[in-house]
Design a protein around this motif. Structure first.
Motif, PDB file in Angstrom:
ATOM      1  N   ILE A   1       0.823  -1.207   0.000  1.00 48.29           N
ATOM      2  CA  ILE A   1       0.000   0.000   0.000  1.00 48.29           C
ATOM      3  C   ILE A   1       0.857   1.256   0.000  1.00 48.29           C
ATOM      4  CG2 ILE A   1      -1.597   1.383   1.379  1.00 48.29           C
ATOM      5  CD1 ILE A   1      -2.864  -1.283   2.296  1.00 48.29           C
ATOM      6  N   THR A   2       1.861   1.313   0.866  1.00 52.35           N
ATOM      7  CA  THR A   2       2.604   2.574   1.002  1.00 52.35           C
ATOM      8  C   THR A   2       3.316   3.000  -0.276  1.00 52.35           C
ATOM      9  OG1 THR A   2       4.402   1.403   2.150  1.00 52.35           O
ATOM     10  CG2 THR A   2       2.788   2.540   3.513  1.00 52.35           C
ATOM     11  N   PRO A   3       3.963   2.118  -1.028  1.00 57.22           N
ATOM     12  CA  PRO A   3       4.555   2.597  -2.289  1.00 57.22           C
ATOM     13  C   PRO A   3       3.496   3.088  -3.282  1.00 57.22           C
ATOM     14  CG  PRO A   3       5.418   0.415  -1.750  1.00 57.22           C
ATOM     15  CD  PRO A   3       4.325   0.724  -0.768  1.00 57.22           C
ATOM     16  N   ALA A   4       2.358   2.392  -3.354  1.00 56.33           N
ATOM     17  CA  ALA A   4       1.294   2.827  -4.266  1.00 56.33           C
ATOM     18  C   ALA A   4       0.751   4.187  -3.835  1.00 56.33           C
ATOM     19  CB  ALA A   4       0.169   1.789  -4.298  1.00 56.33           C
ATOM     20  N   LEU A   5       0.522   4.358  -2.534  1.00 58.72           N
ATOM     21  CA  LEU A   5      -0.001   5.615  -1.997  1.00 58.72           C
ATOM     22  C   LEU A   5       0.980   6.757  -2.211  1.00 58.72           C
ATOM     23  CD1 LEU A   5      -1.914   7.368  -0.342  1.00 58.72           C
ATOM     24  CD2 LEU A   5      -1.002   6.295   1.726  1.00 58.72           C
ATOM     25  N   GLU A   6       2.233   6.525  -1.874  1.00 58.84           N
ATOM     26  CA  GLU A   6       3.234   7.585  -2.034  1.00 58.84           C
ATOM     27  C   GLU A   6       3.439   7.951  -3.501  1.00 58.84           C
ATOM     28  OE1 GLU A   6       6.620   6.277   0.259  1.00 58.84           O
ATOM     29  OE2 GLU A   6       5.442   6.335   2.118  1.00 58.84           O
ATOM     30  N   GLY A   7       3.415   6.972  -4.387  1.00 62.33           N
ATOM     31  CA  GLY A   7       3.532   7.260  -5.812  1.00 62.33           C
ATOM     32  C   GLY A   7       2.354   8.081  -6.320  1.00 62.33           C
ATOM     33  N   ALA A   8       1.150   7.707  -5.903  1.00 60.02           N
ATOM     34  CA  ALA A   8      -0.045   8.429  -6.336  1.00 60.02           C
ATOM     35  C   ALA A   8      -0.027   9.870  -5.837  1.00 60.02           C
ATOM     36  CB  ALA A   8      -1.305   7.710  -5.835  1.00 60.02           C
ATOM     37  N   LEU A   9       0.292  10.059  -4.552  1.00 56.96           N
ATOM     38  CA  LEU A   9       0.308  11.422  -4.011  1.00 56.96           C
ATOM     39  C   LEU A   9       1.447  12.253  -4.601  1.00 56.96           C
ATOM     40  CD1 LEU A   9      -0.682  10.879  -0.277  1.00 56.96           C
ATOM     41  CD2 LEU A   9      -2.095  11.722  -2.161  1.00 56.96           C
ATOM     42  N   SER A  10       2.557  11.603  -4.919  1.00 53.34           N
ATOM     43  CA  SER A  10       3.652  12.329  -5.575  1.00 53.34           C
ATOM     44  C   SER A  10       3.204  12.844  -6.943  1.00 53.34           C
ATOM     45  CB  SER A  10       4.869  11.415  -5.715  1.00 53.34           C
ATOM     46  OG  SER A  10       5.925  12.095  -6.357  1.00 53.34           O
ATOM     47  N   ARG A  11       2.518  11.998  -7.687  1.00 55.55           N
ATOM     48  CA  ARG A  11       2.015  12.427  -9.006  1.00 55.55           C
ATOM     49  C   ARG A  11       0.944  13.503  -8.850  1.00 55.55           C
ATOM     50  NH1 ARG A  11       2.866   7.002  -9.495  1.00 55.55           N
ATOM     51  NH2 ARG A  11       0.690   6.374  -9.106  1.00 55.55           N
ATOM     52  N   ALA A  12       0.131  13.407  -7.815  1.00 57.29           N
ATOM     53  CA  ALA A  12      -0.979  14.346  -7.634  1.00 57.29           C
ATOM     54  C   ALA A  12      -0.500  15.722  -7.192  1.00 57.29           C
ATOM     55  CB  ALA A  12      -1.979  13.793  -6.612  1.00 57.29           C
ATOM     56  N   VAL A  13       0.389  15.786  -6.200  1.00 61.32           N
ATOM     57  CA  VAL A  13       0.734  17.087  -5.610  1.00 61.32           C
ATOM     58  C   VAL A  13       2.228  17.377  -5.550  1.00 61.32           C
ATOM     59  CG1 VAL A  13      -1.380  17.171  -4.238  1.00 61.32           C
ATOM     60  CG2 VAL A  13       0.699  16.253  -3.210  1.00 61.32           C
ATOM     61  N   ASP A  14       3.055  16.446  -6.039  1.00 59.85           N
ATOM     62  CA  ASP A  14       4.503  16.659  -6.045  1.00 59.85           C
ATOM     63  C   ASP A  14       5.000  17.094  -4.659  1.00 59.85           C
ATOM     64  OD1 ASP A  14       7.085  16.779  -7.122  1.00 59.85           O
ATOM     65  OD2 ASP A  14       6.852  18.889  -7.687  1.00 59.85           O
ATOM     66  N   TYR A  15       4.701  16.265  -3.655  1.00 58.60           N
ATOM     67  CA  TYR A  15       5.070  16.610  -2.281  1.00 58.60           C
ATOM     68  C   TYR A  15       6.580  16.531  -2.061  1.00 58.60           C
ATOM     69  CZ  TYR A  15       5.326  11.550  -1.355  1.00 58.60           C
ATOM     70  OH  TYR A  15       5.648  10.215  -1.383  1.00 58.60           O
ATOM     71  N   GLY A  16       7.061  17.261  -1.045  1.00 57.93           N
ATOM     72  CA  GLY A  16       8.463  17.211  -0.657  1.00 57.93           C
ATOM     73  C   GLY A  16       8.728  16.181   0.428  1.00 57.93           C
ATOM     74  N   ARG A  17       7.753  15.994   1.303  1.00 56.35           N
ATOM     75  CA  ARG A  17       7.792  15.010   2.390  1.00 56.35           C
ATOM     76  C   ARG A  17       6.375  14.485   2.568  1.00 56.35           C
ATOM     77  NH1 ARG A  17      12.924  14.555   2.677  1.00 56.35           N
ATOM     78  NH2 ARG A  17      14.140  16.105   3.763  1.00 56.35           N
TER      79      ARG A  17
END
Length: 145
Positions: A60-76
């Motif tokens: 779950i965590t890699p999928a979630l982090e990848g999705a949120l990175s694509r969505a909002v380009d987070y720094g942390r």
């Protein structure tokens, strides 16, 4: 589903579902893309979750982090397991970023950056706008993730 999941708007806020977990769009957005990752069972302690729920976090965590990175380009990204008011196991997952992000004509500022997230400063979404956020977030998860 347990009362914590229902409090956060399930089934209307459901973004993704796995065997042991659900991902819900957080109706109150301290940063754009803030979500709730909630265990489906009745456990009120992280250590009380079944082994399968812990193991499932590895996918779950890699999928979630990848999705949120694509969505909002987070720094942390912050995973907050607060469970003071809502007792069943869940994380508030808060993407963190410097500056602002825009979605649906609104500007989302990470007021706490680069320190602790300011959960009290959030944009409350409801109705069609919340439903729009759910659909928008779903689009960042590849099929089968």
């Amino acid at each position: 589903m347990n009362a914590t999941i229902e409090k956060f708007g399930w089934p209307g806020t459901l973004v993704r579902e796995w065997d042991h977990w659900v991902l819900l769009a957080r109706p109150s957005q301290p940063t754009l893309g803030s979500v709730i990752l909630a265990a489906k069972g009745e456990a009120t302690a992280f250590g009380a979750l079944p082994a399968g729920a812990h193991a499932e976090l590895a996918t779950i965590t890699p999928a979630l982090e990848g999705a949120l990175s694509r969505a909002v380009d987070y720094g942390r990204i912050n995973y907050l397991m607060l469970m003071m008011v809502d007792p069943y196991v869940h994380f508030h997952v808060i993407p963190r970023y410097e500056g602002t992000r825009e979605w649906n004509g609104r500007e989302f500022v990470d007021i706490g950056w680069p320190k602790v997230p300011d959960l009290g400063h959030a944009i409350a979404l409801e109705g069609e706008e919340l439903a729009g956020l759910v659909e928008w977030l779903k689009g960042f998860f590849p099929a089968g993730s």
